[in-house]
Design a protein around this motif. Structure first.
Motif, short mmCIF file in Angstrom:
data_model
loop_
_atom_site.label_atom_id
_atom_site.label_comp_id
_atom_site.label_asym_id
_atom_site.label_seq_id
_atom_site.Cartn_x
_atom_site.Cartn_y
_atom_site.Cartn_z
N LEU A 631 -57.73 -19.85 14.47
CA LEU A 631 -57.37 -20.88 13.49
C LEU A 631 -57.78 -20.46 12.08
O LEU A 631 -57.08 -20.75 11.10
N ILE A 632 -58.93 -19.80 11.95
CA ILE A 632 -59.35 -19.32 10.62
C ILE A 632 -58.38 -18.25 10.13
O ILE A 632 -58.00 -18.21 8.95
N GLN A 633 -57.95 -17.37 11.02
CA GLN A 633 -56.96 -16.35 10.63
C GLN A 633 -55.65 -17.01 10.22
O GLN A 633 -55.01 -16.58 9.26
N ALA A 634 -55.26 -18.07 10.94
CA ALA A 634 -54.04 -18.78 10.56
C ALA A 634 -54.18 -19.41 9.18
O ALA A 634 -53.24 -19.38 8.37
N ALA A 635 -55.35 -20.00 8.90
CA ALA A 635 -55.57 -20.59 7.57
C ALA A 635 -55.51 -19.52 6.49
O ALA A 635 -54.99 -19.75 5.40
N ALA A 636 -56.05 -18.34 6.79
CA ALA A 636 -55.99 -17.25 5.81
C ALA A 636 -54.55 -16.79 5.58
O ALA A 636 -54.18 -16.40 4.47
N ARG A 637 -53.71 -16.85 6.64
CA ARG A 637 -52.29 -16.48 6.48
C ARG A 637 -51.47 -17.64 5.94
O ARG A 637 -50.26 -17.51 5.74
N GLN A 638 -52.11 -18.82 5.78
CA GLN A 638 -51.45 -20.01 5.24
C GLN A 638 -50.34 -20.51 6.14
O GLN A 638 -49.24 -20.87 5.69
N VAL A 639 -50.60 -20.52 7.46
CA VAL A 639 -49.60 -21.00 8.42
C VAL A 639 -50.27 -21.94 9.41
O VAL A 639 -51.49 -21.91 9.60
N CYS A 640 -49.48 -22.78 10.05
CA CYS A 640 -49.91 -23.54 11.22
C CYS A 640 -49.55 -22.76 12.48
O CYS A 640 -48.67 -21.90 12.45
N VAL A 641 -50.20 -23.06 13.59
CA VAL A 641 -49.97 -22.32 14.83
C VAL A 641 -49.86 -23.30 15.99
O VAL A 641 -50.33 -24.43 15.93
N GLY A 642 -49.23 -22.82 17.05
CA GLY A 642 -49.12 -23.61 18.28
C GLY A 642 -50.03 -23.04 19.35
O GLY A 642 -50.71 -22.03 19.16
N TRP A 643 -50.01 -23.68 20.52
CA TRP A 643 -50.89 -23.24 21.59
C TRP A 643 -50.47 -21.93 22.22
O TRP A 643 -51.26 -21.29 22.93
N ASN A 644 -49.23 -21.49 21.98
CA ASN A 644 -48.86 -20.14 22.43
C ASN A 644 -49.76 -19.12 21.78
O ASN A 644 -50.29 -18.20 22.42
N THR A 645 -49.94 -19.27 20.45
CA THR A 645 -50.79 -18.34 19.70
C THR A 645 -52.25 -18.46 20.11
O THR A 645 -52.93 -17.46 20.33
N LEU A 646 -52.74 -19.71 20.21
CA LEU A 646 -54.16 -19.90 20.51
C LEU A 646 -54.50 -19.44 21.93
O LEU A 646 -55.57 -18.86 22.17
N ALA A 647 -53.60 -19.71 22.89
CA ALA A 647 -53.87 -19.29 24.27
C ALA A 647 -53.90 -17.77 24.37
O ALA A 647 -54.75 -17.20 25.07
N ALA A 648 -52.99 -17.09 23.64
CA ALA A 648 -52.99 -15.62 23.65
C ALA A 648 -54.29 -15.08 23.06
O ALA A 648 -54.86 -14.11 23.55
N ALA A 649 -54.77 -15.72 21.98
CA ALA A 649 -56.03 -15.28 21.37
C ALA A 649 -57.20 -15.46 22.32
O ALA A 649 -58.16 -14.70 22.29
N ALA A 650 -57.14 -16.49 23.17
CA ALA A 650 -58.22 -16.77 24.11
C ALA A 650 -58.06 -16.02 25.43
O ALA A 650 -58.86 -16.21 26.35
N GLY A 651 -57.00 -15.20 25.54
CA GLY A 651 -56.80 -14.40 26.74
C GLY A 651 -56.29 -15.17 27.93
O GLY A 651 -56.60 -14.82 29.07
N THR A 652 -55.52 -16.23 27.68
CA THR A 652 -54.96 -17.02 28.79
C THR A 652 -53.52 -17.36 28.47
O THR A 652 -52.95 -16.83 27.51
N GLU A 653 -52.91 -18.25 29.26
CA GLU A 653 -51.55 -18.68 29.03
C GLU A 653 -51.52 -20.18 28.77
O GLU A 653 -52.31 -20.93 29.35
#
Length: 763
Positions: A631-653
Motif C-alpha cells: 500500500l505504501i508503494q501504491a501511494a508512492a506511485r499515486q495509484v489505488c490497488v485491488g486485492w489482486n495486487t495485495l494478495a500477490a504481494a503477500a504471496g497468496t491468491e
C-alpha cells in the motif's frame, strides 16, 4: 399516490450488475428506503448496468430512492430495453454462479469458469461451472426444459466431460422430480433476500417432495458432486410408502398473509407452522396455516408478507389444509392494493428510557468529539445524539447550540473547538450552519464574517495534526524518556534493525532505516525523527551503547544531524576524553559494534503484535507487513490497488481470502506503525473500481467516524486517499490516479539472512 401503482413499468428493475454491461457481479436493490441508504454505502450512482447476462440492454441504470413505493433501478432515457425478468429473483443465476465459483476455489480448484448458456429464454436458463481443466461440470438447470431435451443434454455433456457432470436444479425447474425418481434424490439451488442481498441455499430433495435446505459452505465436494449434510447422514431406507398427503402447487406472488402467530406443531419436513390471515389475489381473507422452512426468520405480525417462491396447498392425512411455502418476503408498506383486506397489527413501540442528565450528556459528547478530533474526522449531529440514547427530535436548535457550547467550555486560545467536528446529515463537509452560533455562545465573536468562521473551523479540524508536527525537539526528547507519544512497535523494529547493522559493522541512512520497516521517510516529520531515535536508546545509562550513532546522513562521513540532540536528551555529559558530541560519536559507534558481536536477532514474527489482533488467523497474520508495504508503494506511485495486487504481494491468491480475512488484515495494517496517522486502507478498491464493502467496518475498528451515509463515506475515503498520496509522493511523481489499479509487481529476490519486502521498496 397509491403504493406500487406503476409496478408494471418495465423500465423499473430490482437487479443490476456492477462495473460494466457484461459483468457477472450482481446486486439486488432493497425495496425499503432505509435499506437503500445502507445499500448505497461505498457505491456511486454510476456503478450499475442493465447487464447482458440478465437479458438486459447493457445501458447504465440509476438507483432510485422512494418512501411511498419500492426503491428500484431505472433506465436512463431513452429506454429501448427488452429485458423481461426484472424482479428480485432475476439475477439469481449470477448469484448461484459466483457462489459456486468461490466455493470451488476455497477447496483448492484454481481454473474455475462459469458460463450462462441461453436455452431460448435468456442467459438465466442455466448455470454451468467447469473445473479440473474443464473435465468436470456442475450444471444448475434454472428454467424449465422438455424431458427429451434434458435427456439429450445429459448424454451430450457426459461425452464432453469425462470427469463427470453433476446436475442440480433451480426453484422453477420441474426436472428435479425426474432426478429423484432416477437417483433417489436431487440437488436444488434457491436464493433468498437476506441482509440486503440474495443469499444462496442448497436443498436436498428426497422422495415425497420434501426439501431440506442448507448453506453452500456446509456442503462438500465428492466424485458425485455437491453433497449437502442431508445426504451424508442419510441411511438406506425401504421404498417410501404411498403419499399420505395431497398437495396442489400455487402460483408465486399471488398470495399474501399478515398477523402470523407461531404454533407448536411442526411440518413433516421439520419446518415451522404459523396461524395467519391469508388472502389470495381477488379472493377474501381467511384464517389459515402457513408452513415455512425452519431457517426462515419468524414473520412479524405487524407486516404483510408475500409468498414469492414456490408454494403448495397441502392436505395431510390427519391435519387441516395449510400452505407450505419456500420463501415469504415482507412488503415495505402496511397496505397493498392487491390484498386490500389484509390489516397488520399495530406495531408496539418499546418504552423509552428517560433522557440522561445534561451534564452527563455533555461529558459523553465531549469524550466522543475528542475521539473524532484525534482521528481528524467529522460526525453527524444525528449520529452524535445516538451515543446518549436520544434522537434528533429530542432537541431544538437552541438545545443543540447550548450543549455544544457546554462541550467547548471553558475555551482557551490553545484549545481547538471540538464542536467544529459536528455537522448535519446530508450536508457537505464544512462549518455547520450552527457553528457561528456556538462561537458566539463561547464569546469568540458575535459579528464574525463567513470567511472568519470558515478559517476558525479549518484551524480546529486540523489543529491536532499541526500540534503533532510542530512540537519542539525538547518535547520529542521528553516523549522518548517517558516512553509515551511514540509508536513503541516502530521503536522496537528500529532498534532491532540497528542491531543488525551493528553486527555487520555498518551504518545506515535514516531513509533506508525507515524503508526497511515499510515506512517512507516522507511520512515521518523531521521533528518526529529525534523522538524516535531517543526512544530507540532509552532507557540509557553511562557505558550503554548508543545505537543512534549508526544512523548517518547521505553523503556525510560523521554522525546524523540530530546525534548531538539525541545525546543531550539521553542525559549524556561531556568528559575529558569526549568533550563534544562529534568526539563521542566514534566511541559510541564502536561500543555499538562491540555490543552486537554476540547478539542474536529475535524472530520478528514471534513478537509481531498483529499475531494477537482480533480477526487475524495464523494464516493471515504474516500477510500484514507485506500488504502494508504494497500500500505504501501504491501511494508512492499515486495509484489505488485491488486485492489482486495485495494478495500477490503477500504471496497468496485473492480467492483464498474471505472478506473477513481482508478486513482484519487492513485493520491490522493501520494498527501499526501509527507515526504517519494515515488511513492506508482507503487506497484499496473492489471489482469495477468500487469501494470495498467493509470500509466502514475498518473505520469503526480504528475508532474513526463511522456509520456515515454513502456520500459522506465516499468523501472520507477520497480525503484519506489524498492525504496518503500527499504524504508518500516523491519528487517527479505523477498526479494521483483515482480508483486505478496497477498489476502487481513480481516479488524481488531476498538476500539470505535478512528479511526483505516482497517487492522493490523505494529507498
Amino acid at each position: 399516490m397509491t403504493p406500487f401503482a406503476d409496478e408494471e413499468d418495465t423500465r423499473k428493475v430490482q437487479t443490476a450488475v456492477l462495473g460494466r454491461a457484461g459483468s457477472d457481479d450482481p446486486v439486488f436493490l432493497p425495496y425499503d428506503h432505509d435499506e437503500f441508504d445502507l445499500f448505497m454505502r461505498g457505491r456511486s450512482r454510476d456503478d450499475f448496468y442493465c447487464g447482458t447476462l440478465l437479458g438486459g440492454c447493457g445501458k447504465q441504470l440509476s438507483a432510485k430512492r422512494y418512501t411511498e413505493k419500492k426503491c428500484h433501478f431505472a433506465h436512463r432515457p431513452p429506454v429501448h430495453c427488452r429485458r423481461t425478468a426484472n424482479g428480485e429473483s432475476s439475477a439469481d443465476h449470477l448469484y448461484i454462479g459466483r457462489a459456486l465459483q468461490e466455493w470451488l476455489r476455497r477447496q483448492g480448484h484454481r481454473q474455475v469458469t462459469v458460463t450462462y448458456p441461453d436455452l431460448g429464454a435468456g442467459p438465466g436458463d442455466a448455470v454451468e461451472v467447469r473445473f479440473e481443466s474443464s473435465h468436470r461440470l456442475i450444471r444448475v438447470q434454472m428454467g424449465r426444459l422438455p424431458l427429451r431435451t434434458w435427456q439429450a443434454d445429459r448424454d451430450r455433456l457426459a461425452r464432453t466431460h469425462p470427469g463427470g457432470v453433476h446436475w442440480s436444479y433451480g426453484p422453477d425447474s420441474g426436472l428435479a422430480h425426474n432426478e429423484v425418481e432416477e437417483h433417489g434424490h436431487a440437488i436444488r439451488f434457491s436464493c433468498r433476500t437476506e441482509r440486503g442481498t440474495r443469499q444462496v441455499y442448497v436443498g436436498t430433495q428426497l422422495p415425497g417432495h420434501a426439501v431440506e435446505w442448507t448453506t453452500l459452505a456446509e456442503c462438500r465436494l465428492t466424485a458425485d458432486g455437491v453433497i449437502p449434510p442431508a445426504l451424508d447422514s442419510r441411511k438406506p431406507e425401504p421404498l417410501p410408502e404411498p403419499p399420505t398427503q395431497v398437495a396442489f402447487p400455487l402460483q408465486a406472488e399471488r398470495i399474501a398473509f399478515t398477523g402470523a402467530v407461531g404454533i407448536p406443531e411442526k411440518q413433516a419436513d421439520g419446518g415451522r407452522l404459523y396461524e395467519a390471515d391469508v388472502q389470495s389475489e381477488g379472493s377474501a381473507v381467511t384464517r389459515a396455516r402457513i408452513g415455512l422452512p425452519s431457517q426462515t426468520p419468524a414473520p412479524r405480525p405487524h407486516l404483510i408478507y408475500a409468498l414469492t417462491g414456490t408454494a403448495d396447498l397441502v392436505h395431510p392425512a390427519e391435519s387441516p389444509w395449510y400452505i407450505r411455502a419456500e420463501t415469504a418476503t415482507p412488503l415495505p408498506h402496511r397496505t397493498h392494493p392487491r390484498w386490500p383486506d389484509l390489516h397488520p397489527a399495530a406495531l408496539t413501540e418499546p418504552t423509552r428510557p428517560p433522557m440522561m442528565a445534561e451534564d452527563a450528556m455533555v461529558a459523553r459528547f465531549r469524550t466522543k468529539l475528542e475521539q473524532i478530533h484525534r482521528s481528524h474526522g467529522l460526525i453527524n449531529w444525528e449520529t452524535l445524539v445516538a451515543h446518549v440514547g436520544a434522537s434528533p427530535a429530542d432537541f431544538t436548535s437552541a438545545d443543540r447550540v447550548r450543549l455544544l457550547v457546554a462541550v467547548d467550555s471553558p475555551h482557551t486560545p490553545d484549545k481547538p473547538f471540538l464542536s467544529a467536528a459536528v455537522k448535519l446529515a446530508h450536508e457537505a463537509p464544512g462549518p455547520a450552519p450552527f457553528f457561528a452560533e456556538v462561537l458566539a455562545g463561547l464569546g469568540v465573536g458575535k459579528r464574525l464574517t463567513e470567511g472568519e468562521v470558515d478559517r476558525i473551523w479549518r484551524d480546529s479540524t486540523r489543529s491536532a495534526t499541526d500540534r503533532r508536527e510542530t512540537r519542539a525537539p525538547e518535547a520529542w526528547a521528553e516523549t522518548g524518556r517517558t516512553g509515551t507519544g511514540v509508536d513503541q512497535e516502530l521503536v522496537r523494529r528500529l532498534r532491532r534493525e540497528l542491531m543488525l547493522v551493528a553486527r555487520a559493522r555498518g551504518r545506515i541512512t535514516w531513509k533506508s532505516l525507515l524503508g526497511k520497516q515499510g515506512v517512507l521517510h516522507t511520512a515521518i516529520p523531521e521533528t518526529t525523527r529525534l523522538g524516535l531515535l531517543v526512544a530507540v536508546d532509552s532507557p540509557w545509562k553511562q557505558g550503554k551503547p548508543v545505537l543512534s550513532a549508526l544512523v548517518k546522513d547521505k553523503g556525510r562521513h560523521g554522525p546524523d544531524k540530530v546525534f548531538g540532540a539525541v545525546l543531550k536528551a539521553l542525559g549524556w555529559k561531556p568528559s575529558a576524553g569526549t568533550p563534544t558530541a562529534d568526539a563521542a560519536w566514534p566511541v559510541e559507534r564502536d561500543r555499538a559494534y562491540a555490543a552486537a558481536r554476540n547478539w542474536t536477532a529475535p524472530s520478528i514474527a514471534a513478537a509481531k503484535p498483529g499475531a494477537t489482533r482480533r480477526g487475524l488467523t495464523s494464516r493471515t497474520v504474516g500477510m500484514v507487513d507485506a500488504v502494508r508495504r504494497a500500500l505504501i508503494q501504491a501511494a508512492a506511485r499515486q495509484v489505488c490497488v485491488g486485492w489482486n495486487t495485495l494478495a500477490a504481494a503477500a504471496g497468496t491468491e485473492m480467492g483464498l481470502l474471505s472478506d473477513t480475512d481482508r478486513c482484519a488484515i487492513l485493520i491490522a495494517v493501520d494498527g501499526y506503525p501509527q507515526a504517519d496517522g494515515l488511513l492506508l486502507p482507503s487506497l484499496v478498491i473492489g471489482p469495477g473500481h468500487t469501494p470495498v464493502p467493509y470500509f466502514d467496518d475498518i473505520l469503526r475498528a480504528l475508532n474513526r467516524p463511522h456509520g456515515l451515509r454513502p456520500i459522506e463515506l465516499g468523501q472520507v475515503r477520497k480525503n484519506e486517499q489524498a492525504r496518503a498520496f500527499e504524504a508518500h509522493a516523491e519528487p517527479g511523481s505523477p498526479a494521483p490516479r483515482e480508483d486505478h489499479e496497477e498489476k502487481p509487481s513480481p516479488p524481488a529476490p531476498s538476500r539470505p539472512g535478512r528479511p526483505q519486502p516482497p517487492g522493490p521498496f523505494p529507498g
